[in-house]
Design a protein around this motif. Structure first.
Motif, PDB file in Angstrom:
ATOM      1  N   ILE A  22       3.480   5.881  -5.711  1.00 42.42           N
ATOM      2  CA  ILE A  22       3.370   5.930  -7.177  1.00 42.42           C
ATOM      3  C   ILE A  22       2.183   6.790  -7.585  1.00 42.42           C
ATOM      4  CG2 ILE A  22       2.935   4.565  -9.252  1.00 42.42           C
ATOM      5  CD1 ILE A  22       4.501   2.273  -7.928  1.00 42.42           C
ATOM      6  N   ALA A  23       1.038   6.593  -6.921  1.00 40.65           N
ATOM      7  CA  ALA A  23      -0.166   7.352  -7.260  1.00 40.65           C
ATOM      8  C   ALA A  23       0.016   8.853  -7.026  1.00 40.65           C
ATOM      9  CB  ALA A  23      -1.351   6.832  -6.448  1.00 40.65           C
ATOM     10  N   SER A  24       0.775   9.227  -5.990  1.00 44.14           N
ATOM     11  CA  SER A  24       0.990  10.640  -5.675  1.00 44.14           C
ATOM     12  C   SER A  24       2.143  11.257  -6.465  1.00 44.14           C
ATOM     13  CB  SER A  24       1.271  10.793  -4.174  1.00 44.14           C
ATOM     14  OG  SER A  24       2.509  10.183  -3.825  1.00 44.14           O
ATOM     15  N   ARG A  25       2.790  10.444  -7.318  1.00 38.44           N
ATOM     16  CA  ARG A  25       3.919  10.872  -8.150  1.00 38.44           C
ATOM     17  C   ARG A  25       5.193  11.095  -7.338  1.00 38.44           C
ATOM     18  NH1 ARG A  25      -0.638   9.711 -10.862  1.00 38.44           N
ATOM     19  NH2 ARG A  25      -0.645  10.502 -12.994  1.00 38.44           N
ATOM     20  N   ALA A  26       5.219  10.628  -6.101  1.00 37.21           N
ATOM     21  CA  ALA A  26       6.482  10.655  -5.355  1.00 37.21           C
ATOM     22  C   ALA A  26       7.474   9.687  -5.982  1.00 37.21           C
ATOM     23  CB  ALA A  26       6.233  10.297  -3.888  1.00 37.21           C
ATOM     24  N   ALA A  34      11.579   5.322 -11.798  1.00 40.23           N
ATOM     25  CA  ALA A  34      12.274   5.654 -10.551  1.00 40.23           C
ATOM     26  C   ALA A  34      12.615   4.386  -9.777  1.00 40.23           C
ATOM     27  CB  ALA A  34      11.399   6.564  -9.700  1.00 40.23           C
ATOM     28  N   LYS A  35      13.749   4.446  -9.069  1.00 41.78           N
ATOM     29  CA  LYS A  35      14.172   3.303  -8.264  1.00 41.78           C
ATOM     30  C   LYS A  35      13.467   3.320  -6.919  1.00 41.78           C
ATOM     31  CE  LYS A  35      18.258   0.883  -6.516  1.00 41.78           C
ATOM     32  NZ  LYS A  35      19.741   0.875  -6.411  1.00 41.78           N
ATOM     33  N   LEU A  36      12.985   2.153  -6.480  1.00 44.00           N
ATOM     34  CA  LEU A  36      12.364   2.037  -5.168  1.00 44.00           C
ATOM     35  C   LEU A  36      13.425   2.004  -4.076  1.00 44.00           C
ATOM     36  CD1 LEU A  36       9.990   1.113  -7.067  1.00 44.00           C
ATOM     37  CD2 LEU A  36       9.268  -0.359  -5.186  1.00 44.00           C
ATOM     38  N   VAL A  96       9.939   1.486 -10.726  1.00 41.85           N
ATOM     39  CA  VAL A  96       8.557   1.667 -11.176  1.00 41.85           C
ATOM     40  C   VAL A  96       8.483   1.276 -12.644  1.00 41.85           C
ATOM     41  CG1 VAL A  96       6.664   3.297 -11.493  1.00 41.85           C
ATOM     42  CG2 VAL A  96       8.174   3.506  -9.501  1.00 41.85           C
ATOM     43  N   ALA A  97       7.477   0.439 -12.986  1.00 44.77           N
ATOM     44  CA  ALA A  97       7.508  -0.236 -14.278  1.00 44.77           C
ATOM     45  C   ALA A  97       7.003   0.581 -15.447  1.00 44.77           C
ATOM     46  CB  ALA A  97       6.723  -1.541 -14.191  1.00 44.77           C
ATOM     47  N   SER A 130       0.825  -1.206   0.000  1.00 49.68           N
ATOM     48  CA  SER A 130       0.000   0.000   0.000  1.00 49.68           C
ATOM     49  C   SER A 130       0.857   1.253   0.000  1.00 49.68           C
ATOM     50  CB  SER A 130      -0.930  -0.012   1.217  1.00 49.68           C
ATOM     51  OG  SER A 130      -1.704   1.164   1.274  1.00 49.68           O
ATOM     52  N   THR A 131       1.955   1.210   0.746  1.00 50.59           N
ATOM     53  CA  THR A 131       2.857   2.367   0.790  1.00 50.59           C
ATOM     54  C   THR A 131       3.461   2.648  -0.583  1.00 50.59           C
ATOM     55  OG1 THR A 131       3.398   1.901   3.108  1.00 50.59           O
ATOM     56  CG2 THR A 131       4.926   3.317   1.889  1.00 50.59           C
TER      57      THR A 131
END
Length: 465
Positions: A25-29, A34-36, A76-77, A19-20
């Motif tokens: 991803i949804a908030s564009r952070a 981008a690398k997790l 992020v894919a 969920s985190t």
């Protein structure tokens, strides 16, 4: 020691990590590519074990949300669709076309009332019988679970269907039956077999809205025939045959959708005379056969399957999730239809057919449908009374089934009402979705099995006031 990632607590921690990541991803952070955070740092920040983060990342990768680069980490894919608040609610501005009802009913959540949909509530279905049959299949031959089914379909099921269809006066052998994945696939195959672009097809007006959508996909010319309480208007049918030289006519003989009307023997005979004279083929969609209290005349029985093709399925009575339908046709048609089936879907519905056979053979289906018919009769009476009290009038009193075709008060447009009802989380079925001539703007189709919530009638009363 039990690993942290198993059991209820472990699953909750995995869900927390997932969920985190989704939220970031949804908030564009976290943007595409981008690398997790590393497994070590994320486990420290969220105060969970590294094995929990590994499991969460693996599940997100399986969903396609992130991807792994060996030796580099997780990223992020895919690019995200533009964020739109309009996507978060019902699509109120979508045109009310033949696909409108299906899209709204299929895409809505459990908190939405669906008196406009065309199926029974899950609680009305034979759930325990399905679970029992599934357990039995799981213990049986592995090929049923993993292999393609026979091209024409499971022989034992086709034999049983031949006997059941014979009870409706249609004499047929198992060799004249081909199983399909649904009633819709059956009609699609027949249209591929019989039609070429530009051919004219007659349909009832009103009729099942998906007939319109399917025929447009086949580039057919559609002509609607006004439907009466005893069948198609014979004079209008005769005129259409003379003027348009149609190739095909698609109809329901029993419990016509959406009106619930039943074909009379007199209309059936006159209809077949006109079809024979014009060389017209008829597709008789008999999907609601097991909902009848008293069997209606079948065109295929009168015709002997010379000019009439009979189809059906168990989507409405047993399970929409287990896809299994059938075509009953002249012997000479079966082989070319089988070739089309190979070209479009390859094998037969082996698993679904085995499941249907198990349910039909053990006697539970007969008892299940007896109960369904009784519940529908009660629901039909109750819904009729409640709708009449708020000024919505049934067109006729059906002899069975789930549908009630109703006239709205003068001046109330069904499409406008449906859009406003959708904002109240109610999916309605406006009349013009069923009418090719667009002459049913003052009608709605109600599924009485889906009209058990009193909120429906309270909201409708306010909306039409």
């Amino acid at each position: 020691m039990i690993p942290e990632t198993t059991g209820t607590e472990g699953e909750t921690l995995i869900a927390k990590v997932m969920s985190t990541v989704r939220s970031r991803i949804a908030s564009r952070a976290l943007t595409p590519g981008a690398k997790l955070p590393s497994i070590r740092s994320f486990s420290t920040n969220l105060k969970v074990s590294k094995s929990t983060v590994v499991e969460a990342y693996d599940r997100l990768a399986a969903e396609g949300l992130i991807r792994s680069r060996p030796g580099s980490g997780f990223f992020v894919a895919a690019p995200l669709a533009p964020l739109s608040l309009a996507d978060l609610g019902p699509k109120l501005d979508r045109q009310v076309d033949p696909l409108w009802i299906s899209r709204q009913a299929l895409e809505s959540g459990d908190d939405v009332l669906k008196p406009g949909c065309g199926w029974l509530p899950p609680s009305w279905m034979q759930e325990e019988g399905l679970r029992r049959a599934l357990r039995a299949l799981a213990r049986g031959n592995a090929s049923t679970l993993v292999d393609y089914g026979p091209l024409l379909g499971l022989p034992a099921l086709r034999t049983l269907l031949a006997r059941r269809i014979g009870l409706r006066g249609i004499e047929v052998s198992p060799e004249q039956i081909m199983l399909t994945e649904s009633g819709t696939q059956a009609i699609d195959l027949l249209c591929r077999f019989l039609l070429k672009p530009g051919d004219t097809v007659l349909v009832d007006d009103p009729c099942y809205f998906n007939f319109h959508a399917l025929l447009r996909a086949h580039q057919a010319e559609i002509v609607g025939i006004p439907y009466t309480q005893t069948g198609p208007d014979i004079a209008a049918f005769a005129d259409a045959v003379e003027i348009h030289r149609p190739r095909l006519y698609i109809t329901n003989s029993a419990l016509q959708n959406p009106t619930g009307a039943t074909l009379s023997p007199l209309v059936a005979h006159r209809l077949l005379k006109l079809a024979d004279k014009a060389g017209l083929t008829i597709i008789e969609d008999d999907i609601f056969a097991d909902f009848e209290e008293t069997p209606a005349p079948r065109l295929a029985a009168f015709d002997g399957l010379e000019r009439v093709v009979h189809i059906g399925s168990f989507s409405k009575s047993l399970s929409a999730a287990v896809r299994c339908g059938f075509i009953v046709a002249p012997r000479a048609w079966i082989e070319p239809l089988a070739d089309l089936k190979i070209a479009t879907s390859f094998g037969g519905p082996g698993f679904s057919a085995a499941l249907m056979l198990a349910l039909l053979k053990d006697g539970s289906y007969r008892k299940h449908m007896e109960g369904v018919r009784q519940r529908l009769a009660r629901a039909m009476a109750e819904t009729t009374t409640k709708l009449t009290q708020i000024g919505i009038t049934p067109w006729l009193e059906p002899q069975g089934g789930m549908f009630l075709w109703c006239k709205l008060p003068d001046g109330v447009d069904a499409a406008d009402l449906a859009r406003r009802a959708l904002a109240k989380k109610i999916v309605l079925a406006p009349g013009n979705a069923f009418s090719h001539a667009q002459t049913a703007s003052g009608f709605l189709r109600f599924n009485v099995a889906q009209c058990q919530d009193e909120r429906l009638f309270r909201e409708l009363a306010l909306l039409i006031a």
